[in-house]
Scaffold this motif. Sequence first.
Motif, PDB file in Angstrom:
ATOM      1  N   LEU A  84       0.810  -1.225   0.000  1.00 18.32           N
ATOM      2  CA  LEU A  84       0.000   0.000   0.000  1.00 18.32           C
ATOM      3  C   LEU A  84       0.841   1.272   0.000  1.00 18.32           C
ATOM      4  O   LEU A  84       0.366   2.336   0.386  1.00 18.32           O
ATOM      5  CB  LEU A  84      -0.936  -0.006   1.220  1.00 18.32           C
ATOM      6  CG  LEU A  84      -1.989  -1.110   1.249  1.00 18.32           C
ATOM      7  CD1 LEU A  84      -2.797  -1.054   2.551  1.00 18.32           C
ATOM      8  CD2 LEU A  84      -2.921  -1.002   0.048  1.00 18.32           C
ATOM      9  N   HIS A  85       2.084   1.175  -0.442  1.00 18.09           N
ATOM     10  CA  HIS A  85       2.936   2.367  -0.476  1.00 18.09           C
ATOM     11  C   HIS A  85       2.311   3.485  -1.302  1.00 18.09           C
ATOM     12  O   HIS A  85       2.504   4.679  -1.008  1.00 18.09           O
ATOM     13  CB  HIS A  85       4.310   2.017  -1.063  1.00 18.09           C
ATOM     14  CG  HIS A  85       5.259   1.457  -0.062  1.00 18.09           C
ATOM     15  ND1 HIS A  85       5.943   2.233   0.848  1.00 18.09           N
ATOM     16  CD2 HIS A  85       5.639   0.180   0.183  1.00 18.09           C
ATOM     17  CE1 HIS A  85       6.714   1.482   1.597  1.00 18.09           C
ATOM     18  NE2 HIS A  85       6.541   0.213   1.226  1.00 18.09           N
ATOM     19  N   HIS A  86       1.554   3.117  -2.326  1.00 14.54           N
ATOM     20  CA  HIS A  86       0.997   4.144  -3.212  1.00 14.54           C
ATOM     21  C   HIS A  86       0.024   5.072  -2.494  1.00 14.54           C
ATOM     22  O   HIS A  86      -0.227   6.197  -2.953  1.00 14.54           O
ATOM     23  CB  HIS A  86       0.282   3.478  -4.398  1.00 14.54           C
ATOM     24  CG  HIS A  86      -0.910   2.657  -3.991  1.00 14.54           C
ATOM     25  ND1 HIS A  86      -0.804   1.384  -3.474  1.00 14.54           N
ATOM     26  CD2 HIS A  86      -2.245   2.940  -4.018  1.00 14.54           C
ATOM     27  CE1 HIS A  86      -2.012   0.910  -3.208  1.00 14.54           C
ATOM     28  NE2 HIS A  86      -2.896   1.831  -3.535  1.00 14.54           N
ATOM     29  N   LEU A  87      -0.526   4.629  -1.343  1.00  7.89           N
ATOM     30  CA  LEU A  87      -1.461   5.482  -0.612  1.00  7.89           C
ATOM     31  C   LEU A  87      -0.760   6.680   0.030  1.00  7.89           C
ATOM     32  O   LEU A  87      -1.424   7.619   0.477  1.00  7.89           O
ATOM     33  CB  LEU A  87      -2.178   4.666   0.460  1.00  7.89           C
ATOM     34  CG  LEU A  87      -3.099   3.557  -0.055  1.00  7.89           C
ATOM     35  CD1 LEU A  87      -3.758   2.830   1.109  1.00  7.89           C
ATOM     36  CD2 LEU A  87      -4.164   4.120  -0.991  1.00  7.89           C
ATOM     37  N   LEU A  88       0.569   6.643   0.099  1.00 10.90           N
ATOM     38  CA  LEU A  88       1.326   7.765   0.649  1.00 10.90           C
ATOM     39  C   LEU A  88       1.617   8.837  -0.397  1.00 10.90           C
ATOM     40  O   LEU A  88       2.064   9.931  -0.056  1.00 10.90           O
ATOM     41  CB  LEU A  88       2.656   7.267   1.234  1.00 10.90           C
ATOM     42  CG  LEU A  88       2.574   6.215   2.345  1.00 10.90           C
ATOM     43  CD1 LEU A  88       3.970   5.900   2.850  1.00 10.90           C
ATOM     44  CD2 LEU A  88       1.680   6.679   3.479  1.00 10.90           C
ATOM     45  N   ASP A  89       1.357   8.531  -1.655  1.00 12.25           N
ATOM     46  CA  ASP A  89       1.625   9.495  -2.714  1.00 12.25           C
ATOM     47  C   ASP A  89       0.649  10.661  -2.641  1.00 12.25           C
ATOM     48  O   ASP A  89      -0.555  10.473  -2.414  1.00 12.25           O
ATOM     49  CB  ASP A  89       1.502   8.832  -4.092  1.00 12.25           C
ATOM     50  CG  ASP A  89       2.535   7.736  -4.297  1.00 12.25           C
ATOM     51  OD1 ASP A  89       3.566   7.761  -3.600  1.00 12.25           O
ATOM     52  OD2 ASP A  89       2.288   6.856  -5.146  1.00 12.25           O
ATOM     53  N   ALA A  90       1.155  11.868  -2.804  1.00 20.68           N
ATOM     54  CA  ALA A  90       0.284  13.046  -2.802  1.00 20.68           C
ATOM     55  C   ALA A  90      -0.574  13.042  -4.061  1.00 20.68           C
ATOM     56  O   ALA A  90      -0.062  12.871  -5.172  1.00 20.68           O
ATOM     57  CB  ALA A  90       1.125  14.318  -2.748  1.00 20.68           C
ATOM     58  N   PRO A  91      -1.892  13.226  -3.926  1.00 20.93           N
ATOM     59  CA  PRO A  91      -2.755  13.250  -5.120  1.00 20.93           C
ATOM     60  C   PRO A  91      -2.477  14.479  -5.965  1.00 20.93           C
ATOM     61  O   PRO A  91      -2.010  15.509  -5.472  1.00 20.93           O
ATOM     62  CB  PRO A  91      -4.166  13.292  -4.526  1.00 20.93           C
ATOM     63  CG  PRO A  91      -3.995  13.876  -3.168  1.00 20.93           C
ATOM     64  CD  PRO A  91      -2.658  13.413  -2.682  1.00 20.93           C
ATOM     65  N   SER A  92      -2.785  14.371  -7.223  1.00 22.43           N
ATOM     66  CA  SER A  92      -2.534  15.482  -8.148  1.00 22.43           C
ATOM     67  C   SER A  92      -3.388  16.700  -7.821  1.00 22.43           C
ATOM     68  O   SER A  92      -3.082  17.815  -8.250  1.00 22.43           O
ATOM     69  CB  SER A  92      -2.812  15.034  -9.589  1.00 22.43           C
ATOM     70  OG  SER A  92      -4.171  14.613  -9.731  1.00 22.43           O
ATOM     71  N   THR A  93      -4.444  16.499  -7.071  1.00 20.24           N
ATOM     72  CA  THR A  93      -5.357  17.596  -6.720  1.00 20.24           C
ATOM     73  C   THR A  93      -5.055  18.197  -5.354  1.00 20.24           C
ATOM     74  O   THR A  93      -5.885  18.906  -4.786  1.00 20.24           O
ATOM     75  CB  THR A  93      -6.804  17.076  -6.731  1.00 20.24           C
ATOM     76  OG1 THR A  93      -6.905  15.943  -5.844  1.00 20.24           O
ATOM     77  CG2 THR A  93      -7.220  16.667  -8.125  1.00 20.24           C
ATOM     78  N   LEU A  94      -3.854  17.911  -4.788  1.00 18.90           N
ATOM     79  CA  LEU A  94      -3.526  18.407  -3.451  1.00 18.90           C
ATOM     80  C   LEU A  94      -3.409  19.924  -3.410  1.00 18.90           C
ATOM     81  O   LEU A  94      -3.750  20.553  -2.409  1.00 18.90           O
ATOM     82  CB  LEU A  94      -2.219  17.759  -2.988  1.00 18.90           C
ATOM     83  CG  LEU A  94      -1.745  18.116  -1.567  1.00 18.90           C
ATOM     84  CD1 LEU A  94      -2.740  17.622  -0.525  1.00 18.90           C
ATOM     85  CD2 LEU A  94      -0.360  17.529  -1.308  1.00 18.90           C
ATOM     86  N   TRP A  95      -2.935  20.537  -4.492  1.00 19.28           N
ATOM     87  CA  TRP A  95      -2.655  21.967  -4.510  1.00 19.28           C
ATOM     88  C   TRP A  95      -3.560  22.695  -5.520  1.00 19.28           C
ATOM     89  O   TRP A  95      -4.012  22.145  -6.495  1.00 19.28           O
ATOM     90  CB  TRP A  95      -1.191  22.218  -4.910  1.00 19.28           C
ATOM     91  CG  TRP A  95      -0.198  21.494  -4.050  1.00 19.28           C
ATOM     92  CD1 TRP A  95       0.420  20.308  -4.330  1.00 19.28           C
ATOM     93  CD2 TRP A  95       0.279  21.897  -2.768  1.00 19.28           C
ATOM     94  NE1 TRP A  95       1.252  19.956  -3.306  1.00 19.28           N
ATOM     95  CE2 TRP A  95       1.201  20.913  -2.329  1.00 19.28           C
ATOM     96  CE3 TRP A  95       0.030  23.007  -1.939  1.00 19.28           C
ATOM     97  CZ2 TRP A  95       1.864  20.989  -1.115  1.00 19.28           C
ATOM     98  CZ3 TRP A  95       0.695  23.079  -0.725  1.00 19.28           C
ATOM     99  CH2 TRP A  95       1.598  22.091  -0.325  1.00 19.28           C
ATOM    100  N   ARG A  96      -3.795  23.985  -5.214  1.00 22.48           N
ATOM    101  CA  ARG A  96      -4.439  24.925  -6.142  1.00 22.48           C
ATOM    102  C   ARG A  96      -5.855  24.535  -6.517  1.00 22.48           C
ATOM    103  O   ARG A  96      -6.339  24.862  -7.600  1.00 22.48           O
ATOM    104  CB  ARG A  96      -3.598  25.120  -7.403  1.00 22.48           C
ATOM    105  CG  ARG A  96      -2.220  25.713  -7.140  1.00 22.48           C
ATOM    106  CD  ARG A  96      -1.535  26.108  -8.459  1.00 22.48           C
ATOM    107  NE  ARG A  96      -0.265  26.760  -8.185  1.00 22.48           N
ATOM    108  CZ  ARG A  96       0.909  26.115  -8.220  1.00 22.48           C
ATOM    109  NH1 ARG A  96       0.942  24.818  -8.528  1.00 22.48           N
ATOM    110  NH2 ARG A  96       2.023  26.769  -7.974  1.00 22.48           N
ATOM    111  N   ARG A  97      -6.553  23.830  -5.664  1.00 20.90           N
ATOM    112  CA  ARG A  97      -7.951  23.460  -5.926  1.00 20.90           C
ATOM    113  C   ARG A  97      -8.762  23.619  -4.645  1.00 20.90           C
ATOM    114  O   ARG A  97      -8.206  23.567  -3.551  1.00 20.90           O
ATOM    115  CB  ARG A  97      -8.063  22.013  -6.433  1.00 20.90           C
ATOM    116  CG  ARG A  97      -7.444  21.751  -7.784  1.00 20.90           C
ATOM    117  CD  ARG A  97      -7.408  20.257  -8.066  1.00 20.90           C
ATOM    118  NE  ARG A  97      -6.780  19.950  -9.357  1.00 20.90           N
ATOM    119  CZ  ARG A  97      -7.442  19.606 -10.438  1.00 20.90           C
ATOM    120  NH1 ARG A  97      -8.769  19.539 -10.407  1.00 20.90           N
ATOM    121  NH2 ARG A  97      -6.792  19.329 -11.551  1.00 20.90           N
TER     122      ARG A  97
END
Length: 291
Positions: free
Chosen positions: A275-288
């Motif tokens: 489940l390492h991928h769950l630590l990745d920041a989503p592309s929508t984290l900023w400027r939305r």
Amino acid sequence: MYDVCKDIVDACDGDANGRIGIALTLPVYAPEHYSWQLAYESVFRAQAERYMALARERGLRFTQDGHRAGTLAFAHRELGLLNGTSFMSHSIDLTDDDIAACVETGASIVHNPSAIMSIVGRCPVPELIDAGVNVAIASDGAAPDRGYDMFRHMWQCMHYHRRHFRDPDVLPHGKVLEMVTIDAAKALSLDDRLGSLEAGKLADIILVDLFKPHMMPMNMPVYRVTCFANAGDVCMTMVGGKILMEDYRVQTVDEGEILERVTLAAQQMLDRSGLHHLLDAPSTLWRRSHY
């Protein structure tokens, strides 16, 4: 599941000189919200009867997580799950029948103002208190967006309900402090032993350091604790008269070693689960404005 619960009760209830107490739990049954559950009402009743019989036999508490409109009344009228040793979590958008069930049985409500359930609905805390129901504040755990800092949850509880009623007089500071001390102890059926400083009770005490810039001036201490303090301001912890932390230093364990073990355990969990991928920041984290 019942057999596992019974084994845990046999092995752990009353351990650590009586400081470990096991509470039984079952899923919240909500046939009015989920139509498929109607087919399982007979199963629900059989489970409820079995678990409550074990609770009565062993003197255990009972809890459920995730109550909402109609489910408390159903748990009481149809399943017999509410009594003076029951504490029910979240309890959002309750009906009059739900509140009446708590009044009738003496069951406590655990309010989690920082939890996601308190975003999708509201636990009617002032209304419950006015009706005579015991309400405690809790964290609902340390994920995904909150920790165990009860000072944070006190502050959020006040603002949450004051905003709802548009009334800054809702939930006085002293009452909120009671909700994490004596009211919480009552919810756990431990108010004869914990929750207040009284002769004959266990000496479970914390000291909060008020001599800090964000706590100044050192007046109105109840307001300082409920509005400005955080978990990092606790400088001493005593459990049963034994000091476990003093001058911010834990006396009973190697804190650094435990933090390292926690980091390693978390890494192992991610490795084994993939489940390492769950630590990745989503592309929508900023400027939305929304994820």
